[in-house]
Design an enzyme around this catalytic site. Structure first.
Site, PDB file in Angstrom:
ATOM      1  N   THR A  61       0.814  -1.208   0.000  1.00  0.00           N
ATOM      2  CA  THR A  61       0.000   0.000   0.000  1.00  0.00           C
ATOM      3  C   THR A  61       0.854   1.267   0.000  1.00  0.00           C
ATOM      4  O   THR A  61       1.996   1.257   0.471  1.00  0.00           O
ATOM      5  CB  THR A  61      -0.901  -0.013   1.262  1.00  0.00           C
ATOM      6  OG1 THR A  61      -1.452   1.273   1.465  1.00  0.00           O
ATOM      7  CG2 THR A  61      -0.112  -0.364   2.525  1.00  0.00           C
ATOM      8  N   ASP A  62       0.265   2.371  -0.470  1.00  0.00           N
ATOM      9  CA  ASP A  62       0.960   3.660  -0.397  1.00  0.00           C
ATOM     10  C   ASP A  62       1.052   4.160   1.051  1.00  0.00           C
ATOM     11  O   ASP A  62       1.833   5.063   1.351  1.00  0.00           O
ATOM     12  CB  ASP A  62       0.264   4.717  -1.279  1.00  0.00           C
ATOM     13  CG  ASP A  62      -1.208   4.957  -0.931  1.00  0.00           C
ATOM     14  OD1 ASP A  62      -1.740   4.283  -0.035  1.00  0.00           O
ATOM     15  OD2 ASP A  62      -1.822   5.846  -1.570  1.00  0.00           O
ATOM     16  N   GLU A  63       0.243   3.554   1.956  1.00  0.00           N
ATOM     17  CA  GLU A  63       0.189   4.061   3.339  1.00  0.00           C
ATOM     18  C   GLU A  63       1.511   3.864   4.084  1.00  0.00           C
ATOM     19  O   GLU A  63       1.752   4.504   5.104  1.00  0.00           O
ATOM     20  CB  GLU A  63      -0.973   3.414   4.105  1.00  0.00           C
ATOM     21  CG  GLU A  63      -2.283   3.657   3.382  1.00  0.00           C
ATOM     22  CD  GLU A  63      -3.536   3.253   4.132  1.00  0.00           C
ATOM     23  OE1 GLU A  63      -3.500   3.205   5.369  1.00  0.00           O
ATOM     24  OE2 GLU A  63      -4.548   2.986   3.471  1.00  0.00           O
ATOM     25  N   TYR A  93      -1.892  -0.729  10.964  1.00  0.00           N
ATOM     26  CA  TYR A  93      -2.021  -1.376   9.645  1.00  0.00           C
ATOM     27  C   TYR A  93      -0.817  -1.049   8.769  1.00  0.00           C
ATOM     28  O   TYR A  93      -0.135  -1.945   8.262  1.00  0.00           O
ATOM     29  CB  TYR A  93      -3.314  -0.929   8.946  1.00  0.00           C
ATOM     30  CG  TYR A  93      -3.327  -1.226   7.455  1.00  0.00           C
ATOM     31  CD1 TYR A  93      -3.342  -2.538   6.991  1.00  0.00           C
ATOM     32  CD2 TYR A  93      -3.302  -0.191   6.507  1.00  0.00           C
ATOM     33  CE1 TYR A  93      -3.334  -2.818   5.625  1.00  0.00           C
ATOM     34  CE2 TYR A  93      -3.291  -0.463   5.139  1.00  0.00           C
ATOM     35  CZ  TYR A  93      -3.308  -1.774   4.704  1.00  0.00           C
ATOM     36  OH  TYR A  93      -3.293  -2.058   3.354  1.00  0.00           O
ATOM     37  N   LYS A 123       2.204  -3.456   7.269  1.00  0.00           N
ATOM     38  CA  LYS A 123       2.487  -3.617   5.830  1.00  0.00           C
ATOM     39  C   LYS A 123       3.933  -3.195   5.533  1.00  0.00           C
ATOM     40  O   LYS A 123       4.623  -3.833   4.733  1.00  0.00           O
ATOM     41  CB  LYS A 123       1.515  -2.787   4.984  1.00  0.00           C
ATOM     42  CG  LYS A 123       0.088  -3.271   4.986  1.00  0.00           C
ATOM     43  CD  LYS A 123      -0.116  -4.656   4.399  1.00  0.00           C
ATOM     44  CE  LYS A 123       0.092  -4.720   2.911  1.00  0.00           C
ATOM     45  NZ  LYS A 123      -0.260  -6.077   2.370  1.00  0.00           N
TER      46      LYS A 123
HETATM   47  P1  NAD Z   1      -9.510  -7.647   2.120  1.00  0.00           P
HETATM   48  O1  NAD Z   1      -9.497  -7.395   3.577  1.00  0.00           O
HETATM   49  O2  NAD Z   1     -10.756  -7.380   1.338  1.00  0.00           O
HETATM   50  O3  NAD Z   1      -9.126  -9.175   1.850  1.00  0.00           O
HETATM   51  C1  NAD Z   1      -8.097  -9.842   2.512  1.00  0.00           C
HETATM   52  C2  NAD Z   1      -8.229 -11.339   2.237  1.00  0.00           C
HETATM   53  O4  NAD Z   1      -7.134 -11.995   2.897  1.00  0.00           O
HETATM   54  C3  NAD Z   1      -9.515 -11.961   2.789  1.00  0.00           C
HETATM   55  O5  NAD Z   1     -10.082 -12.836   1.838  1.00  0.00           O
HETATM   56  C4  NAD Z   1      -9.041 -12.747   4.018  1.00  0.00           C
HETATM   57  O6  NAD Z   1      -9.842 -13.890   4.303  1.00  0.00           O
HETATM   58  C5  NAD Z   1      -7.633 -13.138   3.598  1.00  0.00           C
HETATM   59  N1  NAD Z   1      -6.739 -13.393   4.745  1.00  0.00           N
HETATM   60  C6  NAD Z   1      -6.576 -12.609   5.852  1.00  0.00           C
HETATM   61  N2  NAD Z   1      -5.680 -13.186   6.679  1.00  0.00           N
HETATM   62  C7  NAD Z   1      -5.248 -14.310   6.067  1.00  0.00           C
HETATM   63  C8  NAD Z   1      -4.312 -15.325   6.420  1.00  0.00           C
HETATM   64  N3  NAD Z   1      -3.637 -15.286   7.579  1.00  0.00           N
HETATM   65  N4  NAD Z   1      -4.101 -16.347   5.549  1.00  0.00           N
HETATM   66  C9  NAD Z   1      -4.799 -16.412   4.371  1.00  0.00           C
HETATM   67  N5  NAD Z   1      -5.715 -15.507   4.013  1.00  0.00           N
HETATM   68  C10 NAD Z   1      -5.929 -14.452   4.843  1.00  0.00           C
HETATM   69  O7  NAD Z   1      -8.282  -6.836   1.530  1.00  0.00           O
HETATM   70  P2  NAD Z   1      -8.117  -6.104   0.117  1.00  0.00           P
HETATM   71  O8  NAD Z   1      -8.688  -4.751   0.200  1.00  0.00           O
HETATM   72  O9  NAD Z   1      -8.566  -7.028  -0.957  1.00  0.00           O
HETATM   73  O10 NAD Z   1      -6.534  -5.942   0.072  1.00  0.00           O
HETATM   74  C11 NAD Z   1      -5.713  -6.946  -0.493  1.00  0.00           C
HETATM   75  C12 NAD Z   1      -4.272  -6.554  -0.351  1.00  0.00           C
HETATM   76  O11 NAD Z   1      -4.049  -5.310  -1.017  1.00  0.00           O
HETATM   77  C13 NAD Z   1      -3.825  -6.333   1.101  1.00  0.00           C
HETATM   78  O12 NAD Z   1      -2.524  -6.836   1.239  1.00  0.00           O
HETATM   79  C14 NAD Z   1      -3.850  -4.823   1.269  1.00  0.00           C
HETATM   80  O13 NAD Z   1      -2.901  -4.414   2.230  1.00  0.00           O
HETATM   81  C15 NAD Z   1      -3.454  -4.371  -0.121  1.00  0.00           C
HETATM   82  N6  NAD Z   1      -3.963  -3.049  -0.514  1.00  0.00           N
HETATM   83  C16 NAD Z   1      -5.298  -2.763  -0.419  1.00  0.00           C
HETATM   84  C17 NAD Z   1      -5.771  -1.525  -0.841  1.00  0.00           C
HETATM   85  C18 NAD Z   1      -7.228  -1.189  -0.805  1.00  0.00           C
HETATM   86  O14 NAD Z   1      -7.592  -0.043  -1.105  1.00  0.00           O
HETATM   87  N7  NAD Z   1      -8.118  -2.104  -0.473  1.00  0.00           N
HETATM   88  C19 NAD Z   1      -4.867  -0.568  -1.342  1.00  0.00           C
HETATM   89  C20 NAD Z   1      -3.511  -0.898  -1.422  1.00  0.00           C
HETATM   90  C21 NAD Z   1      -3.080  -2.149  -1.014  1.00  0.00           C
HETATM   91  P1  TYD Z   2     -10.770   3.697   4.184  1.00  0.00           P
HETATM   92  O1  TYD Z   2     -11.721   3.316   3.089  1.00  0.00           O
HETATM   93  O2  TYD Z   2     -10.906   3.011   5.508  1.00  0.00           O
HETATM   94  O3  TYD Z   2      -9.298   3.504   3.587  1.00  0.00           O
HETATM   95  P2  TYD Z   2      -7.864   4.012   4.201  1.00  0.00           P
HETATM   96  O4  TYD Z   2      -8.052   4.340   5.626  1.00  0.00           O
HETATM   97  O5  TYD Z   2      -7.028   2.791   4.013  1.00  0.00           O
HETATM   98  O6  TYD Z   2      -7.443   5.163   3.362  1.00  0.00           O
HETATM   99  O7  TYD Z   2     -10.874   5.262   4.429  1.00  0.00           O
HETATM  100  C1  TYD Z   2     -10.687   6.189   3.371  1.00  0.00           C
HETATM  101  C2  TYD Z   2     -10.799   7.563   3.961  1.00  0.00           C
HETATM  102  O8  TYD Z   2     -12.159   7.750   4.400  1.00  0.00           O
HETATM  103  C3  TYD Z   2      -9.928   7.773   5.184  1.00  0.00           C
HETATM  104  O9  TYD Z   2      -9.435   9.110   5.180  1.00  0.00           O
HETATM  105  C4  TYD Z   2     -10.882   7.582   6.356  1.00  0.00           C
HETATM  106  C5  TYD Z   2     -12.202   8.058   5.802  1.00  0.00           C
HETATM  107  N1  TYD Z   2     -13.397   7.387   6.366  1.00  0.00           N
HETATM  108  C6  TYD Z   2     -14.434   8.153   6.914  1.00  0.00           C
HETATM  109  O10 TYD Z   2     -14.373   9.411   6.942  1.00  0.00           O
HETATM  110  N2  TYD Z   2     -15.522   7.508   7.440  1.00  0.00           N
HETATM  111  C7  TYD Z   2     -15.614   6.151   7.466  1.00  0.00           C
HETATM  112  O11 TYD Z   2     -16.613   5.613   7.984  1.00  0.00           O
HETATM  113  C8  TYD Z   2     -14.554   5.381   6.881  1.00  0.00           C
HETATM  114  C9  TYD Z   2     -14.619   3.879   6.851  1.00  0.00           C
HETATM  115  C10 TYD Z   2     -13.470   6.039   6.323  1.00  0.00           C
END
Ligand code: NAD
Ligand code: TYD
Length: 354
Positions: free
Chosen positions: A134-136, A160, A164
């Site tokens: 992630t960019d975070e 989180y 990561k």
């Molecule tokens: P998500 O929470 O929707 O899905 C995570 C999946 O991982 C789930 O299916 C869960 O059951 C599985 N999981 C969790 N712990 C596990 C374990 N110990 N063993 C096997 N499986 C396990 O997450 P997402 O939003 O799909 O994100 C996927 C990846 O992308 C993550 O690594 C996250 O850090 C990264 N990412 C997400 C975003 C975003 O905006 N969602 C952005 C940048 C990077």
């Molecule tokens: P989120 O979707 O949780 O992603 P991330 O924290 O990984 O960026 O949140 C996106 C932005 O929205 C973040 O600045 C937090 C804000 N947010 C709210 O204001 N209200 C909410 O209920 C949630 C879930 C997020």
């Protein structure tokens, strides 16, 4: 040969598997623990319907089972999506983030190293461990700071992002120390089909339609860069195919928006497509609540490297992507019901109501 995807029942992983099976002939093994975030319904279109898809319920911490799977299926690449992914949950209870994102990634790297080390030389070179991050990890930007570039310092601010960041360091170390051909991608906020309504965009759509408050933390002026999930999947396929081992690629949507802009865009689409009774705008449901602890103010991504080296760019503008996303949620209320059961309601009760 096959690829192994971890966390494939989650939001991005399931989009990636569906995209992969539509675009490639190579089989994919989905290894997922099925935590609260894993939803088998995401893959209903391919489960028992596509010869190239198989699922194994397994924790990435389970070294023995992973090694066995890697050998049995002749795996030539691992794409690691498995993680605890929600910042708010990491603030409530960091433990699972440490266990999966750090220890789990370490165990998965160990299993990958074991399997990779036993491959013939040419297969070793072609092998890939692609880690989705992630960019975070880069921390928070001031309004005039340039966007994050590969090589910027890591300054994670939440449990989180710290977990990561740790996993990224481990992946890098396994490449530098043991030569494991690993690549990291650091991506901005994804949105699109199959995202749990615990995250901002689906929370806004779901709560708006349910007549519940649309919760905004603090002043709503925090900025995120938004990437349509299918553009992310395409970038990952490209990096897997052409990316160089040992490199990091930043991926972003070139769509910086404040949280309030995002929520207003969704309300405007809903007002137009699904007007509520009484002619009120959904925006009237917006409720400002106490800010998130340690809330990062701004993220932004410089995508120059992946553009120049691999020729990738996002296809969707935010305006087109958000329109499609709202339409998907409206058309998939059955799926929404599977994602908002008891465990989701418990989260809402714990986090927002208390
Ligand atoms: P998500 O929470 O929707 O899905 C995570 C999946 O991982 C789930 O299916 C869960 O059951 C599985 N999981 C969790 N712990 C596990 C374990 N110990 N063993 C096997 N499986 C396990 O997450 P997402 O939003 O799909 O994100 C996927 C990846 O992308 C993550 O690594 C996250 O850090 C990264 N990412 C997400 C975003 C975003 O905006 N969602 C952005 C940048 C990077
Ligand atoms: P989120 O979707 O949780 O992603 P991330 O924290 O990984 O960026 O949140 C996106 C932005 O929205 C973040 O600045 C937090 C804000 N947010 C709210 O204001 N209200 C909410 O209920 C949630 C879930 C997020």
């Amino acid at each position: 040969m096959s690829i192994l995807v971890t966390g494939g029942a989650g939001f991005i992983g399931s989009n990636y598997i569906l995209d992969w099976l539509a675009e490639c002939d190579e089989p994919v093994i989905n290894v997922d623990k099925l935590t609260y975030a894993g939803n088998p319904h995401n893959l209903a279109a391919v489960k028992d319907k596509h010869d190239g898809y198989s699922f194994v319920q397994c924790d990435i911490n389970d070294y023995d089972q992973i090694v066995q799977l890697l050998k049995k299926h002749g795996i030539r690449a691992i794409v690691n999506f498995a993680a605890e992914s929600h910042v708010d949950r990491s603030i409530h209870r960091p433990e699972d983030f440490i266990q999966t994102n750090i220890v789990g990634t370490y165990r998965l790297l160990e299993a990958a190293k074991e399997h990779w080390g036993a491959l013939p030389e040419e297969d070793q070179e072609a092998f890939r461990f692609l880690h989705i991050s992630t960019d975070e990890v880069y921390g928070s930007l001031e309004p005039d700071d340039p966007p994050f570039r590969e090589g910027d310092c890591y300054r994670p601010n939440s449990p989180y992002s710290a977990s990561k960041a740790s996993s990224d360091h481990l992946v890098r170390a396994y490449h530098q120390t043991y030569g494991l051909p690993a690549i990291i991608v650091n991506c901005s906020n994804n949105y699109g089909p199959f995202q749990l309504p615990e995250k901002l965009i689906p929370m806004c759509i779901f709560n708006a339609l349910s007549g519940d408050p649309i919760y905004i933390y603090g002043d709503g002026q925090q900025i995120r860069d938004w990437l349509y999930v299918k553009d992310h999947c395409k970038a990952i396929r490209l990096v897997l195919d052409q990316g160089l081992a040992g490199k990091t690629y930043n991926i972003g949507g070139e769509a910086e928006k404040t949280n309030l802009q995002v929520v207003h865009a969704i309300c405007e689409i809903l007002d137009r497509t699904t007007p509520g009774s009484g002619g009120n705008s959904y925006a009237e449901q917006i409720e400002f609540i106490k800010d998130r602890l340690g809330h990062d103010r701004r993220y932004a991504i410089d995508t120059t490297m992946i553009k120049n080296e691999l020729g990738w760019k996002p296809d969707q503008t935010f305006e087109a992507g958000i329109e499609k996303t709202v339409a998907w949620y409206l058309a998939n209320q059955d799926w929404v019901a599977t994602a908002t059961g008891v465990s989701y309601k418990t989260w809402v009760e714990t986090h927002y109501k208390k």
